[in-house]
Write an enzyme that holds these catalytic residues in place. Structure first.
Site, PDB file in Angstrom:
ATOM      1  N   LEU A 181      -4.387  -7.023  -6.992  1.00 45.21           N
ATOM      2  CA  LEU A 181      -4.011  -8.147  -7.848  1.00 45.21           C
ATOM      3  C   LEU A 181      -5.189  -8.888  -8.469  1.00 45.21           C
ATOM      4  O   LEU A 181      -5.007  -9.685  -9.381  1.00 45.21           O
ATOM      5  CB  LEU A 181      -3.141  -9.138  -7.050  1.00 45.21           C
ATOM      6  CG  LEU A 181      -1.754  -8.596  -6.703  1.00 45.21           C
ATOM      7  CD1 LEU A 181      -0.986  -9.584  -5.854  1.00 45.21           C
ATOM      8  CD2 LEU A 181      -0.968  -8.245  -7.964  1.00 45.21           C
ATOM      9  N   LYS A 182      -6.408  -8.636  -7.995  1.00 46.22           N
ATOM     10  CA  LYS A 182      -7.533  -9.382  -8.559  1.00 46.22           C
ATOM     11  C   LYS A 182      -8.106  -8.657  -9.767  1.00 46.22           C
ATOM     12  O   LYS A 182      -7.945  -7.443  -9.899  1.00 46.22           O
ATOM     13  CB  LYS A 182      -8.615  -9.549  -7.496  1.00 46.22           C
ATOM     14  CG  LYS A 182      -8.154 -10.458  -6.379  1.00 46.22           C
ATOM     15  CD  LYS A 182      -9.228 -10.674  -5.336  1.00 46.22           C
ATOM     16  CE  LYS A 182      -8.771 -11.768  -4.388  1.00 46.22           C
ATOM     17  NZ  LYS A 182      -9.403 -11.680  -3.085  1.00 46.22           N
ATOM     18  N   HIS A 241       0.771   0.538 -13.086  1.00 43.49           N
ATOM     19  CA  HIS A 241       1.516  -0.681 -13.438  1.00 43.49           C
ATOM     20  C   HIS A 241       2.997  -0.328 -13.576  1.00 43.49           C
ATOM     21  O   HIS A 241       3.333   0.689 -14.192  1.00 43.49           O
ATOM     22  CB  HIS A 241       0.973  -1.248 -14.756  1.00 43.49           C
ATOM     23  CG  HIS A 241       1.634  -2.535 -15.137  1.00 43.49           C
ATOM     24  ND1 HIS A 241       1.259  -3.751 -14.588  1.00 43.49           N
ATOM     25  CD2 HIS A 241       2.664  -2.796 -15.976  1.00 43.49           C
ATOM     26  CE1 HIS A 241       2.037  -4.702 -15.091  1.00 43.49           C
ATOM     27  NE2 HIS A 241       2.892  -4.152 -15.934  1.00 43.49           N
ATOM     28  N   ILE A 287     -10.984  -6.993 -11.886  1.00 39.60           N
ATOM     29  CA  ILE A 287     -12.254  -6.322 -11.575  1.00 39.60           C
ATOM     30  C   ILE A 287     -13.363  -6.977 -12.400  1.00 39.60           C
ATOM     31  O   ILE A 287     -13.246  -7.073 -13.627  1.00 39.60           O
ATOM     32  CB  ILE A 287     -12.172  -4.808 -11.921  1.00 39.60           C
ATOM     33  CG1 ILE A 287     -11.051  -4.134 -11.124  1.00 39.60           C
ATOM     34  CG2 ILE A 287     -13.506  -4.113 -11.656  1.00 39.60           C
ATOM     35  CD1 ILE A 287     -11.217  -4.156  -9.624  1.00 39.60           C
ATOM     36  N   ASP A 306      -4.448  -4.716 -17.854  1.00 35.96           N
ATOM     37  CA  ASP A 306      -3.424  -3.776 -18.327  1.00 35.96           C
ATOM     38  C   ASP A 306      -3.627  -3.271 -19.762  1.00 35.96           C
ATOM     39  O   ASP A 306      -2.683  -2.892 -20.432  1.00 35.96           O
ATOM     40  CB  ASP A 306      -2.008  -4.403 -18.223  1.00 35.96           C
ATOM     41  CG  ASP A 306      -1.651  -4.758 -16.791  1.00 35.96           C
ATOM     42  OD1 ASP A 306      -2.151  -4.086 -15.863  1.00 35.96           O
ATOM     43  OD2 ASP A 306      -0.880  -5.714 -16.591  1.00 35.96           O
ATOM     44  N   ASN A 364      -5.488   2.281 -12.956  1.00 35.74           N
ATOM     45  CA  ASN A 364      -4.542   1.337 -12.360  1.00 35.74           C
ATOM     46  C   ASN A 364      -3.129   1.864 -12.577  1.00 35.74           C
ATOM     47  O   ASN A 364      -2.855   2.532 -13.571  1.00 35.74           O
ATOM     48  CB  ASN A 364      -4.691  -0.021 -13.063  1.00 35.74           C
ATOM     49  CG  ASN A 364      -3.700  -1.061 -12.554  1.00 35.74           C
ATOM     50  OD1 ASN A 364      -3.541  -1.243 -11.327  1.00 35.74           O
ATOM     51  ND2 ASN A 364      -3.025  -1.746 -13.460  1.00 35.74           N
ATOM     52  N   GLY A 418       0.804  -1.228   0.000  1.00 33.33           N
ATOM     53  CA  GLY A 418       0.000   0.000   0.000  1.00 33.33           C
ATOM     54  C   GLY A 418       0.826   1.262   0.000  1.00 33.33           C
ATOM     55  O   GLY A 418       0.340   2.315   0.419  1.00 33.33           O
ATOM     56  N   SER A 419       2.069   1.185  -0.515  1.00 32.35           N
ATOM     57  CA  SER A 419       2.854   2.426  -0.539  1.00 32.35           C
ATOM     58  C   SER A 419       2.263   3.429  -1.530  1.00 32.35           C
ATOM     59  O   SER A 419       2.331   4.642  -1.312  1.00 32.35           O
ATOM     60  CB  SER A 419       4.331   2.147  -0.835  1.00 32.35           C
ATOM     61  OG  SER A 419       4.519   1.737  -2.157  1.00 32.35           O
ATOM     62  N   ASN A 420       1.659   2.947  -2.612  1.00 32.42           N
ATOM     63  CA  ASN A 420       0.982   3.877  -3.531  1.00 32.42           C
ATOM     64  C   ASN A 420      -0.265   4.469  -2.884  1.00 32.42           C
ATOM     65  O   ASN A 420      -0.580   5.646  -3.099  1.00 32.42           O
ATOM     66  CB  ASN A 420       0.626   3.181  -4.847  1.00 32.42           C
ATOM     67  CG  ASN A 420       1.799   3.148  -5.804  1.00 32.42           C
ATOM     68  OD1 ASN A 420       2.198   4.177  -6.339  1.00 32.42           O
ATOM     69  ND2 ASN A 420       2.373   1.972  -6.002  1.00 32.42           N
TER      70      ASN A 420
HETATM   71  C1  GRF Z   1       3.374  -1.215  -7.550  1.00 36.71           C
HETATM   72  O1  GRF Z   1       4.613  -1.463  -8.161  1.00 36.71           O
HETATM   73  C2  GRF Z   1       2.295  -1.058  -8.589  1.00 36.71           C
HETATM   74  O2  GRF Z   1       2.741  -0.511  -9.792  1.00 36.71           O
HETATM   75  C3  GRF Z   1       1.867  -2.473  -8.836  1.00 36.71           C
HETATM   76  O3  GRF Z   1       1.953  -3.100  -7.574  1.00 36.71           O
HETATM   77  C4  GRF Z   1       2.898  -2.417  -6.751  1.00 36.71           C
HETATM   78  C5  GRF Z   1       2.171  -2.030  -5.508  1.00 36.71           C
HETATM   79  O4  GRF Z   1       3.005  -1.532  -4.514  1.00 36.71           O
HETATM   80  N1  GRF Z   1       0.570  -2.528  -9.464  1.00 36.71           N
HETATM   81  P1  GRF Z   1       2.367  -0.895  -3.220  1.00 36.71           P
HETATM   82  O5  GRF Z   1       1.439  -1.922  -2.586  1.00 36.71           O
HETATM   83  O6  GRF Z   1       1.633   0.341  -3.619  1.00 36.71           O
HETATM   84  O7  GRF Z   1       3.525  -0.596  -2.326  1.00 36.71           O
END
Ligand code: GRF
Length: 195
Positions: A89-90, A108, A92, A149, A106, A12-14
């Site tokens: 990862l699932k 990627h 939609i 994607d 999304n 969840g860093s994003n």
């Molecule tokens: C990121 O590299 C994103 O591009 C991909 O999964 C990773 C998620 O990282 N879809 P985080 O959970 O946001 O740290």
């Protein structure tokens, strides 16, 4: 005020970068109304709890119908103007892609359409990039469609692949760019006339 719902399956860093960008004003006039976690026990849930954001966890062994029902219920409650998949990862379910057409994005970790699609996630993406001898990789924010994607690309950032890169070092440099790209795109979309 615009509502954002985030879906995440991992660290969840994003997701955190979105919360931080709201805090710092990089994303204006928006709040995260909920986090949908792809599975229990992930760090993204702790981040939501620390920030006081409601969480729903998808049933672990749920089939597509259960997933559709849970998502429909939560999205109905949290009323997103924009749904952000941040390491989710699932797939939609089609019904939701249709219902929220052009409202799901999304991130990627490659320069799509290269190194995207089923099976390209996490370090596998960066391993494949290095193995192929590409000199550039990067990250992409795109709209979500029925296929992994494949939706229209909104914006990309290029990151050079160094001679001595490992999948881990490349992933780390790309992730740092993701943390800037995703909030910037969210802010631009939410402040355009379509949302
Ligand atoms: C990121 O590299 C994103 O591009 C991909 O999964 C990773 C998620 O990282 N879809 P985080 O959970 O946001 O740290």
């Amino acid at each position: 005020m615009k509502n954002i719902v985030v879906l995440a399956s991992g660290s969840g860093s994003n997701f955190q970068s979105i919360l931080d960008a709201i805090q710092s004003g990089i994303i204006e006039n928006a709040i995260v109304t909920g986090l949908i976690a792809g599975r229990p026990g992930i760090r993204a849930i702790e981040r939501a709890e620390s920030a006081g954001i409601p969480v729903a966890v998808l049933p672990e062994a749920g089939d597509e119908t259960q997933m559709t029902n849970t998502l429909t219920l939560q999205l109905g409650k949290w009323k997103p103007d924009l749904i952000v998949l941040a390491g989710f990862l699932k797939k939609i379910p089609e019904a939701l892609v249709k219902q929220y057409r052009n409202k799901i994005i999304n991130i990627h970790p490659s320069l799509l359409p290269k190194f995207g699609g089923k099976g390209y996630y996490g370090l596998k993406v960066h391993k494949a990039v290095i193995a192929s001898g590409e000199t550039d990789s990067g990250c992409t924010v795109h709209f979500v469609t029925e296929e992994y994607d494949e939706g229209d690309i909104i914006r990309q950032v290029r990151v050079h692949v160094n001679q001595n890169d490992t999948p881990e070092t490349l992933a780390a440099r790309i992730l740092a760019e993701e943390h800037k790209l995703l909030p910037a795109v969210i802010n631009d979309l939410l402040n355009s006339n379509s949302y």
